[in-house]
Scaffold this active site. Structure first.
Site, PDB file in Angstrom:
ATOM      1  N   LYS A   1     -37.476   9.188  23.279  1.00 16.37           N
ATOM      2  CA  LYS A   1     -37.607   8.195  22.201  1.00 16.37           C
ATOM      3  C   LYS A   1     -37.427   8.820  20.823  1.00 16.37           C
ATOM      4  CE  LYS A   1     -41.980   6.999  22.677  1.00 16.37           C
ATOM      5  NZ  LYS A   1     -42.518   7.930  23.654  1.00 16.37           N
TER       6      LYS A   1
ATOM      7  N   ARG B   1     -51.463  12.137  29.232  1.00 17.76           N
ATOM      8  CA  ARG B   1     -50.677  11.251  28.370  1.00 17.76           C
ATOM      9  C   ARG B   1     -49.836  10.285  29.199  1.00 17.76           C
ATOM     10  NH1 ARG B   1     -47.430  15.331  25.099  1.00 17.76           N
ATOM     11  NH2 ARG B   1     -46.534  13.523  24.078  1.00 17.76           N
TER      12      ARG B   1
HETATM   13  P1  AMP Z   1     -46.326  10.946  20.457  1.00 18.38           P
HETATM   14  O1  AMP Z   1     -45.868  11.941  19.455  1.00 18.38           O
HETATM   15  O2  AMP Z   1     -45.714   9.588  20.267  1.00 18.38           O
HETATM   16  O3  AMP Z   1     -46.215  11.433  21.885  1.00 18.38           O
HETATM   17  O4  AMP Z   1     -47.903  10.748  20.181  1.00 18.38           O
HETATM   18  C1  AMP Z   1     -48.809  11.817  20.268  1.00 18.38           C
HETATM   19  C2  AMP Z   1     -50.229  11.287  20.335  1.00 18.38           C
HETATM   20  O5  AMP Z   1     -50.514  10.524  19.151  1.00 18.38           O
HETATM   21  C3  AMP Z   1     -50.521  10.340  21.477  1.00 18.38           C
HETATM   22  O6  AMP Z   1     -50.810  11.033  22.684  1.00 18.38           O
HETATM   23  C4  AMP Z   1     -51.723   9.593  20.928  1.00 18.38           C
HETATM   24  O7  AMP Z   1     -52.903  10.396  20.989  1.00 18.38           O
HETATM   25  C5  AMP Z   1     -51.360   9.431  19.460  1.00 18.38           C
HETATM   26  N1  AMP Z   1     -50.604   8.183  19.227  1.00 18.38           N
HETATM   27  C6  AMP Z   1     -49.320   8.088  18.794  1.00 18.38           C
HETATM   28  N2  AMP Z   1     -48.954   6.805  18.665  1.00 18.38           N
HETATM   29  C7  AMP Z   1     -50.025   6.052  19.028  1.00 18.38           C
HETATM   30  C8  AMP Z   1     -50.269   4.663  19.132  1.00 18.38           C
HETATM   31  N3  AMP Z   1     -49.316   3.754  18.835  1.00 18.38           N
HETATM   32  N4  AMP Z   1     -51.507   4.262  19.540  1.00 18.38           N
HETATM   33  C9  AMP Z   1     -52.464   5.148  19.826  1.00 18.38           C
HETATM   34  N5  AMP Z   1     -52.298   6.479  19.779  1.00 18.38           N
HETATM   35  C10 AMP Z   1     -51.092   6.942  19.379  1.00 18.38           C
END
Ligand code: AMP
Length: 229
Positions: free
Chosen positions: A27, A185
């Site tokens: 993504k 995750r």
């Molecule tokens: P990502 O970089 O998108 O994989 O996000 C890393 C971490 O940020 C996730 O594992 C969550 O802990 C937090 N996070 C990111 N986006 C969200 C969201 N929309 N809702 C809740 N937690 C989020």
């Protein structure tokens, strides 16, 4: 054009794009490619949280332990942050969400925010990748702390080991890309985010795309899908 923070609906063809897909589905990489063509902001909630953590803001201090466990940050915190961001003037012509929404409550609130700001229904791109492939991709992922470029030890290594091709900065592994956290995750995605696939399918805005293909081919397919190729 209404001023920043205005709630007046806008009569425009601006569109919100949403990347829906598990962590590691590509993504972030694809969102970065699309915004180069669309000239709209790339809104990654994960990046926003990491930025708040780096600056030790109150929001960052609340989010940090939750992220380190691989869990989702509570909806009220996430939604407050997103709401503020999309009220900025650079979002008036649309934006690409990466990692948001991740829960039904977030999706419902987003629908309301988009309606209020005069946007039509979002276009949702769901990148589909099998679970074991995701574990391999995430645990091999390396990020440039300077420019944010993403590499992978296995599929997309940098030209010089451990160094960013663009700026030579030392590449790092995100703390939450360690294998045990990765599994947490993925579980959070399956339990909390995968219901959104149905939610958007019912609205007729969901596009399912095979995320296993080569990253360039995937970008081409996405550009064709959104009518920019
Ligand atoms: P990502 O970089 O998108 O994989 O996000 C890393 C971490 O940020 C996730 O594992 C969550 O802990 C937090 N996070 C990111 N986006 C969200 C969201 N929309 N809702 C809740 N937690 C989020």
């Amino acid at each position: 054009m209404p001023s920043a923070g205005s709630n007046a609906p806008q009569a425009h063809s601006a569109r919100a794009l949403i990347f829906l897909g598990p962590p590691g589905s590509g993504k972030g990489t694809q969102a970065k490619e699309l915004v180069k063509v669309l000239h709209v902001p790339h809104l990654s909630t994960g990046d926003m949280f990491r930025d708040n953590i780096a600056r030790a803001t109150p929001l960052g201090l609340r989010a940090r332990p939750i992220m380190e466990r691989g869990e989702l940050v509570p909806d009220d915190i996430t939604l407050g942050m997103v709401e503020e961001r999309i009220a900025q003037p650079d979002c008036a012509n649309g934006f690409v969400f990466d990692g948001f929404p991740r829960t039904s409550a977030q999706a419902e609130r987003l629908a309301e925010l988009l309606r209020r700001r005069g946007f039509g229904l979002p276009l949702v791109l769901h990148l589909v990748v099998p679970r074991e492939e995701l574990v391999r991709r995430l645990s091999g992922r390396l990020t440039c702390p300077k420019c944010g470029d993403i590499y992978n030890r296995f599929d997309h290594p940098p030209k010089v080991e451990g160094k960013c091709d663009r700026d030579g900065a030392g590449l790092v592994q995100r703390a939450d890309d360690q294998e045990d956290v990765v599994r947490g995750r993925l579980l959070a995605f399956e339990q909390q985010t995968s219901p959104l696939v149905e939610y958007y399918r019912r609205q007729g805005v969901l596009h399912e795309i095979d995320g296993r293909q080569d990253r360039r081919a995937l970008t081409q397919q996405l550009l064709e899908l959104i009518g920019r190729k």
